[in-house]
Design a protein around this motif. Sequence first.
Motif, short mmCIF file in Angstrom:
data_model
loop_
_atom_site.label_atom_id
_atom_site.label_comp_id
_atom_site.label_asym_id
_atom_site.label_seq_id
_atom_site.Cartn_x
_atom_site.Cartn_y
_atom_site.Cartn_z
N GLY A 108 0.82 -1.21 0.00
CA GLY A 108 0.00 0.00 0.00
C GLY A 108 0.85 1.25 0.00
N LEU A 109 1.97 1.21 0.73
CA LEU A 109 2.89 2.34 0.72
C LEU A 109 3.44 2.57 -0.69
CD1 LEU A 109 4.66 4.49 2.09
CD2 LEU A 109 6.28 2.66 2.67
N CYS A 117 2.67 10.58 -6.38
CA CYS A 117 3.80 11.22 -7.07
C CYS A 117 3.76 11.05 -8.58
CB CYS A 117 5.12 10.68 -6.54
SG CYS A 117 5.32 10.86 -4.75
N GLY A 118 3.08 10.00 -9.06
CA GLY A 118 3.09 9.71 -10.48
C GLY A 118 2.60 10.86 -11.35
N PRO A 119 1.42 11.42 -11.09
CA PRO A 119 0.94 12.54 -11.93
C PRO A 119 1.88 13.73 -11.92
CG PRO A 119 -0.87 11.60 -10.67
CD PRO A 119 0.37 10.97 -10.15
N ALA A 120 2.47 14.04 -10.75
CA ALA A 120 3.40 15.18 -10.69
C ALA A 120 4.66 14.89 -11.49
CB ALA A 120 3.74 15.48 -9.23
N VAL A 121 5.17 13.67 -11.42
CA VAL A 121 6.36 13.30 -12.18
C VAL A 121 6.06 13.37 -13.68
CG1 VAL A 121 7.93 11.39 -12.72
CG2 VAL A 121 7.36 11.90 -10.34
N TRP A 132 5.03 15.31 -2.14
CA TRP A 132 4.03 14.25 -2.00
C TRP A 132 4.68 12.96 -1.48
CZ3 TRP A 132 0.96 17.61 -1.54
CH2 TRP A 132 0.29 18.35 -2.49
N LEU A 133 5.91 12.69 -1.92
CA LEU A 133 6.60 11.50 -1.42
C LEU A 133 6.80 11.57 0.09
CD1 LEU A 133 8.19 8.87 -1.84
CD2 LEU A 133 10.21 10.27 -2.33
N GLY A 134 7.25 12.72 0.56
CA GLY A 134 7.41 12.89 2.01
C GLY A 134 6.11 12.75 2.75
#
Length: 369
Positions: A108-109, A117-121, A132-134
């Motif tokens: 889940g993590l 993070c995917g859309p931002a990347v 978002w990762l933090g």
Amino acid sequence: MGDGYTARFSRRWRVAAAVGAVVVSAPLLTPAPLVVTGAAGRTVTVLLVLAQAAGFWWLGVRHRLGTAVVLAAAAGLQVLYPGAGPGLAFVAVCTYAWLRPATETLWGLGLAVLAACGPAVARGRWTMAGLWLGGVVLAWSWGALVRARGARRLAERRQAVLEERARIARELHDVLSHTVSVMVVQAAAADDVFDVDPARAREALRRTEQAGREALAELRWFLRSVRADDDGDAGAQAAPQPGLGDVERLAATVSAAGLPVTVHREDTDAVDVPLAVQLSAYRIIQEALTNALRHAGAGKAEVVIRSGPSEVSVEVRDDGRGGSGAGTGQGIPGMRERAALLGGTLRAGPAPGGGFEVAARLPTKEQNR
């Protein structure tokens, strides 16, 4: 392998989470810049908002499915709305980490990292992706920490229950074994002389009755004490626990059962000795005399009590055959445990001049500080 802790996401909180998800996402249903414009974009948005709410509802009963749905819907909304953030993804991964053991929630993590993070990347917004990762790691860690604290509290409660059961077992053994042993010896004596000396048989039976009444009285005292502890009462109505002042009465009971006991005191005022030390000393003497009466084949026993400024020592000697002192029953190990709980020591084994000896040293300074 689980940690034994069960977290419950109640129906009320599931409803609140589902409704809250709709309320938080409601601004996305108003006119806003969409990547996919027109009716199709609005329809997809409504479906994702409803799916997110349904995911929170399922999170309490089907943890994996609920978490996956919320994270997938959060990622979809970020794709449709470039300005939207993954706030509800944080809530979902935190809740999931609280509901299940950490080893089960690592997937889940990972999924939350992709969803947040995917859309931002994909848009090249690396700073935002780092934030978002933090946030995802912090949310998962917080849920896992809350669960770990709950599991630790549960383990502490279970340990307390086990310790209380062990204490109750020791007390019941101490309360009943001595008196029942006296009753058995007296009943056997009555049977031996029943035909040839009825008067002695009746006397033995009367002593058996008296011992039985004492056993019932001690058992009632013990049960009142346990109930008082459970109810948080101070136990003011319970009879006082036996102490060093009751050793002579104990010796008289054992003597009447057929094992003459003499008591020698080299102590000052026993009132100055803490009650916990007095009770443990009494129980050690009681157990040692019971063992001598039942198993040692002793003809006499002697009890020596010494009270000093910093400790109490008790010695019980008999002239029986005794044993090695390494028994595995409740008797000698239980006496050693009583002494150890007070920071004292206990030695049990053959006496130098023959017979068997139990010697305990119980400190009193710690209890008086």
